[in-house]
Design a protein around this motif. Structure first.
Motif, PDB file in Angstrom:
ATOM      1  N   SER A  32      -8.590   7.401  43.556  1.00 45.69           N
ATOM      2  CA  SER A  32      -9.641   8.315  44.016  1.00 45.69           C
ATOM      3  C   SER A  32      -9.309   8.992  45.337  1.00 45.69           C
ATOM      4  O   SER A  32      -9.793  10.085  45.621  1.00 45.69           O
ATOM      5  CB  SER A  32     -10.953   7.550  44.177  1.00 45.69           C
ATOM      6  N   ASP A  33      -8.532   8.328  46.182  1.00 49.09           N
ATOM      7  CA  ASP A  33      -8.306   8.742  47.570  1.00 49.09           C
ATOM      8  C   ASP A  33      -9.625   8.824  48.340  1.00 49.09           C
ATOM      9  O   ASP A  33      -9.752   9.611  49.276  1.00 49.09           O
ATOM     10  CB  ASP A  33      -7.557  10.074  47.646  1.00 49.09           C
ATOM     11  N   TRP A  34     -10.587   8.010  47.947  1.00 44.31           N
ATOM     12  CA  TRP A  34     -11.852   7.923  48.681  1.00 44.31           C
ATOM     13  C   TRP A  34     -11.596   7.176  49.988  1.00 44.31           C
ATOM     14  O   TRP A  34     -10.795   6.247  50.015  1.00 44.31           O
ATOM     15  CB  TRP A  34     -12.875   7.168  47.819  1.00 44.31           C
ATOM     16  N   PRO A  35     -12.199   7.527  51.103  1.00 42.48           N
ATOM     17  CA  PRO A  35     -13.188   8.591  51.280  1.00 42.48           C
ATOM     18  C   PRO A  35     -12.608   9.959  51.608  1.00 42.48           C
ATOM     19  O   PRO A  35     -13.371  10.909  51.810  1.00 42.48           O
ATOM     20  CB  PRO A  35     -14.008   8.063  52.453  1.00 42.48           C
ATOM     21  N   VAL A  36     -11.263  10.081  51.680  1.00 40.03           N
ATOM     22  CA  VAL A  36     -10.685  11.389  52.017  1.00 40.03           C
ATOM     23  C   VAL A  36     -11.118  12.448  51.019  1.00 40.03           C
ATOM     24  O   VAL A  36     -11.334  13.608  51.364  1.00 40.03           O
ATOM     25  CB  VAL A  36      -9.150  11.293  52.090  1.00 40.03           C
ATOM     26  N   CYS A  37     -11.307  12.045  49.756  1.00 37.65           N
ATOM     27  CA  CYS A  37     -11.730  12.990  48.724  1.00 37.65           C
ATOM     28  C   CYS A  37     -13.054  13.662  49.044  1.00 37.65           C
ATOM     29  O   CYS A  37     -13.342  14.758  48.540  1.00 37.65           O
ATOM     30  CB  CYS A  37     -11.823  12.291  47.370  1.00 37.65           C
ATOM     31  N   LEU A  38     -13.869  13.031  49.922  1.00 35.95           N
ATOM     32  CA  LEU A  38     -15.181  13.578  50.246  1.00 35.95           C
ATOM     33  C   LEU A  38     -15.098  14.933  50.940  1.00 35.95           C
ATOM     34  O   LEU A  38     -16.099  15.655  51.022  1.00 35.95           O
ATOM     35  CB  LEU A  38     -15.971  12.597  51.124  1.00 35.95           C
ATOM     36  N   LEU A  39     -13.916  15.285  51.425  1.00 40.71           N
ATOM     37  CA  LEU A  39     -13.731  16.620  51.994  1.00 40.71           C
ATOM     38  C   LEU A  39     -13.900  17.702  50.936  1.00 40.71           C
ATOM     39  O   LEU A  39     -14.137  18.867  51.267  1.00 40.71           O
ATOM     40  CB  LEU A  39     -12.347  16.733  52.636  1.00 40.71           C
ATOM     41  N   SER A  40     -13.751  17.314  49.661  1.00 36.44           N
ATOM     42  CA  SER A  40     -13.879  18.285  48.573  1.00 36.44           C
ATOM     43  C   SER A  40     -14.787  17.841  47.436  1.00 36.44           C
ATOM     44  O   SER A  40     -15.357  18.693  46.744  1.00 36.44           O
ATOM     45  CB  SER A  40     -12.503  18.607  47.978  1.00 36.44           C
ATOM     46  N   ALA A  41     -14.906  16.524  47.216  1.00 35.48           N
ATOM     47  CA  ALA A  41     -15.641  16.060  46.031  1.00 35.48           C
ATOM     48  C   ALA A  41     -16.124  14.631  46.241  1.00 35.48           C
ATOM     49  O   ALA A  41     -15.509  13.855  46.976  1.00 35.48           O
ATOM     50  CB  ALA A  41     -14.747  16.130  44.791  1.00 35.48           C
ATOM     51  N   SER A  42     -17.212  14.291  45.569  1.00 31.75           N
ATOM     52  CA  SER A  42     -17.729  12.924  45.617  1.00 31.75           C
ATOM     53  C   SER A  42     -16.855  12.015  44.757  1.00 31.75           C
ATOM     54  O   SER A  42     -16.007  12.478  43.985  1.00 31.75           O
ATOM     55  CB  SER A  42     -19.163  12.891  45.092  1.00 31.75           C
ATOM     56  N   TYR A  43     -17.084  10.721  44.889  1.00 34.03           N
ATOM     57  CA  TYR A  43     -16.325   9.755  44.092  1.00 34.03           C
ATOM     58  C   TYR A  43     -16.510  10.054  42.604  1.00 34.03           C
ATOM     59  O   TYR A  43     -15.529  10.118  41.847  1.00 34.03           O
ATOM     60  CB  TYR A  43     -16.796   8.332  44.412  1.00 34.03           C
ATOM     61  N   ARG A  44     -17.736  10.231  42.180  1.00 36.31           N
ATOM     62  CA  ARG A  44     -17.998  10.485  40.763  1.00 36.31           C
ATOM     63  C   ARG A  44     -17.350  11.791  40.317  1.00 36.31           C
ATOM     64  O   ARG A  44     -16.812  11.880  39.197  1.00 36.31           O
ATOM     65  CB  ARG A  44     -19.504  10.522  40.516  1.00 36.31           C
ATOM     66  N   GLU A  45     -17.364  12.802  41.174  1.00 35.37           N
ATOM     67  CA  GLU A  45     -16.747  14.080  40.815  1.00 35.37           C
ATOM     68  C   GLU A  45     -15.232  13.953  40.657  1.00 35.37           C
ATOM     69  O   GLU A  45     -14.640  14.611  39.798  1.00 35.37           O
ATOM     70  CB  GLU A  45     -17.079  15.134  41.873  1.00 35.37           C
ATOM     71  N   VAL A  46     -14.605  13.100  41.472  1.00 37.63           N
ATOM     72  CA  VAL A  46     -13.163  12.872  41.323  1.00 37.63           C
ATOM     73  C   VAL A  46     -12.873  12.218  39.976  1.00 37.63           C
ATOM     74  O   VAL A  46     -11.926  12.587  39.276  1.00 37.63           O
ATOM     75  CB  VAL A  46     -12.624  12.010  42.476  1.00 37.63           C
ATOM     76  N   LEU A  47     -13.680  11.229  39.607  1.00 32.82           N
ATOM     77  CA  LEU A  47     -13.516  10.598  38.299  1.00 32.82           C
ATOM     78  C   LEU A  47     -13.674  11.611  37.172  1.00 32.82           C
ATOM     79  O   LEU A  47     -12.876  11.651  36.228  1.00 32.82           O
ATOM     80  CB  LEU A  47     -14.548   9.481  38.137  1.00 32.82           C
ATOM     81  N   GLU A  48     -14.697  12.441  37.275  1.00 33.04           N
ATOM     82  CA  GLU A  48     -14.952  13.437  36.235  1.00 33.04           C
ATOM     83  C   GLU A  48     -13.829  14.461  36.163  1.00 33.04           C
ATOM     84  O   GLU A  48     -13.408  14.867  35.073  1.00 33.04           O
ATOM     85  CB  GLU A  48     -16.291  14.125  36.502  1.00 33.04           C
ATOM     86  N   LEU A  49     -13.332  14.880  37.336  1.00 29.87           N
ATOM     87  CA  LEU A  49     -12.240  15.851  37.378  1.00 29.87           C
ATOM     88  C   LEU A  49     -10.984  15.272  36.724  1.00 29.87           C
ATOM     89  O   LEU A  49     -10.329  15.937  35.905  1.00 29.87           O
ATOM     90  CB  LEU A  49     -11.948  16.232  38.830  1.00 29.87           C
ATOM     91  N   THR A  50     -10.654  14.037  37.062  1.00 30.90           N
ATOM     92  CA  THR A  50      -9.465  13.402  36.486  1.00 30.90           C
ATOM     93  C   THR A  50      -9.615  13.233  34.982  1.00 30.90           C
ATOM     94  O   THR A  50      -8.672  13.471  34.214  1.00 30.90           O
ATOM     95  CB  THR A  50      -9.211  12.042  37.152  1.00 30.90           C
ATOM     96  N   SER A  51     -10.804  12.831  34.556  1.00 32.35           N
ATOM     97  CA  SER A  51     -11.049  12.664  33.127  1.00 32.35           C
ATOM     98  C   SER A  51     -10.884  13.991  32.390  1.00 32.35           C
ATOM     99  O   SER A  51     -10.304  14.037  31.291  1.00 32.35           O
ATOM    100  CB  SER A  51     -12.453  12.106  32.909  1.00 32.35           C
TER     101      SER A  51
END
Length: 279
Positions: free
Chosen positions: A235-254
């Motif tokens: 996920s690269d959480w929490p760095v991913c929060l600069l662009s997307a939430s945790y759930r959004e990263v999962l959805e994007l990868t899926s």
């Protein structure tokens, strides 16, 4: 079930991280603790995670081991040691003999931040990598396109050491992928290399969730080069929060992996990480 093979935790009051600087990084200038991770995971299929270093401070790794000992979802730790130090073997031995040392799975150094693009090939660093190998750990390649050539060399020099490519080697999203693709394919030609499908949410810039169409060419290269059996989700959480939430990263990868058979998706979201990290 799902393994998140790449996330961070930190306490701002305990340790500064110079890379979290500038107004654009403001969302990250706060504490991110196991309770915050638990909140981010709630409602997802993620049941196991790998906690990765975020500071080049020898005191961080022992603290991470303690966190892994107390947080039920953390299944492994990738810490930092000074690879160029003559005492690196002692540093690794101290971590492995720590009361929570069983959680240590690997070592990472932010090579992309080194001004010398050939840092990985320095003799003293090679001695450090040999110590990592002898300790039964893996090494994570936090490199960009400029450092990929030296990464290819050391991966070939240490065929018994598992190397994990972080953040897909930082592909230049929206730019010329030719150089990055050539290097990634050469790296993947070594069977002791694997790749984390992580960091893509912020690869195209910060401030907005990227469109899958922007990222798909990179993902297709990685899938062709490494294959699903040598790729894993992070996920690269929490760095991913600069662009997307945790759930959004999962959805994007899926979504990016939507065309794959279910077995291949299971490898990337679960099986590869469990095998590589011994989870």
């Amino acid at each position: 079930m799902t393994v998140d093979a790449h996330h961070h935790l930190w306490d701002i009051d305990v340790r500064e991280r110079p890379w979290i600087a500038g107004p654009e990084m403001e969302p990250l200038r706060r504490d991110f603790r196991p309770t915050d991770l638990a909140q981010a995971l709630r409602g997802t299929q993620v049941d196991t995670t790998v906690l990765v270093q975020s500071a080049t401070d020898p005191e961080e790794a022992p603290e991470m081991l303690v966190l892994a000992d107390s947080a039920s979802c953390i299944g492994g730790v990738v810490g930092w040691v000074d690879l160029s130090a003559r005492a690196v073997r002692g540093q690794l031995a101290d971590l492995l003999s720590h009361p929570a040392g069983r959680w240590l799975k690997g070592v990472r150094h932010p090579v992309a931040h080194e001004p010398d693009a050939e840092w990985l090939t320095r003799p003293e660093v090679s001695r450090g990598l040999a110590a990592v190998e002898d300790a039964g750990l893996l090494f994570e390649l936090a490199v960009g396109p400029e450092q990929l050539p030296s990464a290819i060399k050391v991966v070939g020099d240490f065929p018994q050491l598992t190397f994990v490519l972080d953040h897909c080697g930082r592909p230049p999203i929206g730019g010329d992928l030719a150089g990055w693709e050539s290097s990634v394919r050469r790296l993947a030609g070594h069977p002791n290399s694997v790749c984390k499908l992580a960091g893509l949410a912020t690869a195209a810039g910060w401030g907005g969730k990227p469109e899958p169409a922007e990222l798909l060419p990179c993902v297709e290269v990685l899938l062709d080069a490494f294959g699903p059996g040598r790729m894993m989700f992070g996920s690269d959480w929490p760095v991913c929060l600069l662009s997307a939430s945790y759930r959004e990263v999962l959805e994007l990868t899926s979504e990016l992996l939507g065309g794959l058979p279910q077995q291949d998706r299971m490898s990337i979201f679960d099986g590869t990480a469990r095998q590589v990290y011994g989870l």
